[in-house]
Write an enzyme that holds these catalytic residues in place. Structure first.
Site, PDB file in Angstrom:
ATOM      1  N   SER A  87       4.776 -19.161   0.456  1.00  0.00           N
ATOM      2  CA  SER A  87       3.423 -19.703   0.332  1.00  0.00           C
ATOM      3  C   SER A  87       2.551 -18.860  -0.599  1.00  0.00           C
ATOM      4  O   SER A  87       2.011 -19.352  -1.588  1.00  0.00           O
ATOM      5  CB  SER A  87       2.772 -19.794   1.713  1.00  0.00           C
ATOM      6  OG  SER A  87       1.421 -20.201   1.622  1.00  0.00           O
ATOM      7  N   TYR A  90       3.965 -18.436  -4.284  1.00  0.00           N
ATOM      8  CA  TYR A  90       3.706 -19.637  -5.083  1.00  0.00           C
ATOM      9  C   TYR A  90       2.278 -19.645  -5.615  1.00  0.00           C
ATOM     10  O   TYR A  90       2.039 -19.768  -6.821  1.00  0.00           O
ATOM     11  CB  TYR A  90       3.967 -20.870  -4.219  1.00  0.00           C
ATOM     12  CG  TYR A  90       3.270 -22.122  -4.675  1.00  0.00           C
ATOM     13  CD1 TYR A  90       3.829 -22.941  -5.650  1.00  0.00           C
ATOM     14  CD2 TYR A  90       2.048 -22.509  -4.106  1.00  0.00           C
ATOM     15  CE1 TYR A  90       3.189 -24.103  -6.065  1.00  0.00           C
ATOM     16  CE2 TYR A  90       1.405 -23.660  -4.515  1.00  0.00           C
ATOM     17  CZ  TYR A  90       1.976 -24.454  -5.493  1.00  0.00           C
ATOM     18  OH  TYR A  90       1.336 -25.594  -5.899  1.00  0.00           O
ATOM     19  N   ARG A 108      16.114 -14.152  -4.511  1.00  0.00           N
ATOM     20  CA  ARG A 108      17.576 -14.216  -4.467  1.00  0.00           C
ATOM     21  C   ARG A 108      18.077 -15.310  -5.404  1.00  0.00           C
ATOM     22  O   ARG A 108      17.631 -16.450  -5.334  1.00  0.00           O
ATOM     23  CB  ARG A 108      18.041 -14.478  -3.031  1.00  0.00           C
ATOM     24  CG  ARG A 108      19.558 -14.505  -2.858  1.00  0.00           C
ATOM     25  CD  ARG A 108      19.917 -14.522  -1.373  1.00  0.00           C
ATOM     26  NE  ARG A 108      19.291 -15.654  -0.691  1.00  0.00           N
ATOM     27  CZ  ARG A 108      19.829 -16.884  -0.633  1.00  0.00           C
ATOM     28  NH1 ARG A 108      20.982 -17.132  -1.241  1.00  0.00           N
ATOM     29  NH2 ARG A 108      19.209 -17.851   0.018  1.00  0.00           N
ATOM     30  N   SER A 146       8.206 -12.481   3.486  1.00  0.00           N
ATOM     31  CA  SER A 146       7.716 -12.622   4.855  1.00  0.00           C
ATOM     32  C   SER A 146       7.747 -11.259   5.535  1.00  0.00           C
ATOM     33  O   SER A 146       8.450 -10.337   5.093  1.00  0.00           O
ATOM     34  CB  SER A 146       8.590 -13.611   5.633  1.00  0.00           C
ATOM     35  OG  SER A 146       9.881 -13.058   5.857  1.00  0.00           O
ATOM     36  N   HIS A 171      -0.714  -8.417   3.139  1.00  0.00           N
ATOM     37  CA  HIS A 171      -0.855  -8.338   4.588  1.00  0.00           C
ATOM     38  C   HIS A 171      -0.556  -6.897   4.978  1.00  0.00           C
ATOM     39  O   HIS A 171       0.382  -6.289   4.470  1.00  0.00           O
ATOM     40  CB  HIS A 171       0.138  -9.302   5.247  1.00  0.00           C
ATOM     41  CG  HIS A 171      -0.083  -9.544   6.702  1.00  0.00           C
ATOM     42  ND1 HIS A 171      -1.276  -9.249   7.346  1.00  0.00           N
ATOM     43  CD2 HIS A 171       0.733 -10.064   7.660  1.00  0.00           C
ATOM     44  CE1 HIS A 171      -1.172  -9.596   8.620  1.00  0.00           C
ATOM     45  NE2 HIS A 171       0.038 -10.081   8.834  1.00  0.00           N
ATOM     46  N   GLU A 295     -12.977 -36.787  15.357  1.00  0.00           N
ATOM     47  CA  GLU A 295     -14.400 -36.562  15.084  1.00  0.00           C
ATOM     48  C   GLU A 295     -14.649 -35.119  14.656  1.00  0.00           C
ATOM     49  O   GLU A 295     -15.472 -34.852  13.774  1.00  0.00           O
ATOM     50  CB  GLU A 295     -15.243 -36.896  16.315  1.00  0.00           C
ATOM     51  CG  GLU A 295     -16.738 -36.794  16.060  1.00  0.00           C
ATOM     52  CD  GLU A 295     -17.584 -37.254  17.246  1.00  0.00           C
ATOM     53  OE1 GLU A 295     -18.807 -37.055  17.189  1.00  0.00           O
ATOM     54  OE2 GLU A 295     -17.020 -37.802  18.217  1.00  0.00           O
TER      55      GLU A 295
END
EC number: 1.1.1.86
Length: 395
Positions: A87, A90, A108, A146, A171, A295
């Protein structure tokens, strides 16, 4: 007498409605006015901008501080080796490329990410390489694998991080919880972080719209004395609208906490609880879903995002406003102990350990699919699929 009371109620209602309409018009003008009147002068002034966030003054950095020409000059001798093409890989990779910077992808060979990168225009041997080759070529190594993959691949990656390179994370998970991940950044490199406040898909879509996602930045090591400006510049280069400073520790704690709370886990739990009570009291699936999810996501949340919660209290009916004012403290008092437990669980590493243990299992995808299948088959989300089909734009 009843007619007189009714007439008074109607009159009062009209007065209240008129006042509220005027107040909302004034409020809306106030929200829109700064965009036209104040933004441009702020963009053309100094680099450091101090903003009063609810009584706390913070320094923020914007695109105006790092215009494209300045970015190109600052990074003219650099190659960004972006490791991983999920994610964030990209979104950040394509934005860096569109900003004219020299970025290469390391994944890879012939794997799913390799094929996805080729579909996005990355060319093997030109700007698409194996992880090892990309790291060797890069002056900035952007580790966007990740969290579990960062831990697994670190023994192979660390020896390639030679002196002079800059190590980048999005992160704080791996270095902060190094006792669990075994990811301990070299002490002789600048180590920085830029954490977009959203998914990589959003990083990309907002950039393409000419907008930008908010991001935080942090510095783990500042060997060169330039780590802060590197992070600030790179935050803009990947598509951030504005960036604020944090620490690796605060970033990972707030991120894990938010994902499990209001951003995903907590809001899902509230949706389910409200929906279940409505169904148990005889409301139809369609009615329960509309009053719980549709809503909220289609009407209220966009307005909260655009104008704020305080605006919503002005914009809603008198009955809705009274109920919300009475009940929000009850929800806060009931939920705060849960959130306190959640924060402690992120801070003490429990959430990290759980994530690493689960996501490192050889059959984790099969186990995950079972959990996701349970959610897909919940009545509330089956109803949601049908409700979305009925939206005019989907017909």
């Amino acid at each position: 007498m009843l007619r007189t009371q009714a007439a008074r109620l109607i009159c009062n209602s009209r007065v209240i409605t008129a006042k509220r309409t005027f107040a909302l018009a004034t409020r809306a003008a106030a929200y829109s006015r700064p965009a036209a009147r104040f933004v441009k002068p702020m963009i053309t002034t100094r680099g450091l901008k101090q903003i009063n966030f609810g009584g706390t003054v913070e320094t923020v950095y914007e695109r105006a501080d790092w215009p494209r020409e300045k970015l190109l000059d600052y990074f003219k001798n650099d190659t960004f080796a972006l490791i991983g093409y999920g994610s964030q890989g990209y979104g950040q990779g394509l934005n860096l490329r569109d900003n004219g910077l020299n970025v290469i992808i390391g994944v890879r060979k012939d794997g799913a990410s390799w094929k996805a990168a080729i579909e996005d225009g990355w060319v093997p041997g030109k700007n698409l390489f194996t992880v090892e080759d990309a790291i060797k070529r890069g002056s900035y190594v952007m580790n966007l694998l990740s969290d579990a993959a960062q831990s697994e691949t670190w023994p192979a990656i660390k020896p390639l991080l030679t002196k002079g390179k800059t190590l980048y994370f999005s992160h704080g998970f791996s270095p902060v919880f190094k006792d669990l991940t075994h990811v301990e950044p070299p002490k002789d490199l600048d180590v920085i972080l830029v954490a977009p406040k959203g998914s990589g898909r959003t990083v990309r879509s907002l950039f393409k719209e000419g907008r930008g996602i908010n991001s935080s930045y942090a510095v783990w090591n500042d060997v060169t004395g330039k780590a802060h400006e590197k992070a600030q510049a790179l935050a803009v280069a990947i598509g951030s609208g504005y960036v604020y400073q944090t620490t690796f520790e605060r970033e990972v704690n707030s991120d894990l906490y938010g994902e499990r709370g209001c951003l995903m886990g907590g809001i899902h739990g509230m949706f389910l609880a409200q929906y279940d009570v409505l169904r148990e009291n005889g409301h139809s699936p369609s009615e329960a879903f509309n009053e719980t999810v549709e809503e909220a996501t289609q009407s209220l949340y966009p307005l909260i995002g655009k104008y704020g919660m305080d605006y919503m209290y002005d914009a809603c009916s008198t009955t809705a406003r009274r109920g919300a004012l009475d009940w929000y403290p009850i929800f806060k008092n009931a939920l705060k102990p849960v959130f306190q437990d959640l924060y402690e669980s992120t801070k003490n590493g429990t959430e990290t350990k759980r994530s690493l243990e689960f996501n490192s299992q050889p059959d984790y995808r099969e186990k995950l699919e079972k959990e996701l299948d349970t959610i897909r088959n919940m009545e509330i989300w089956k109803v949601g699929k049908e409700v979305r089909k009925l939206r005019p734009e989907n017909q």
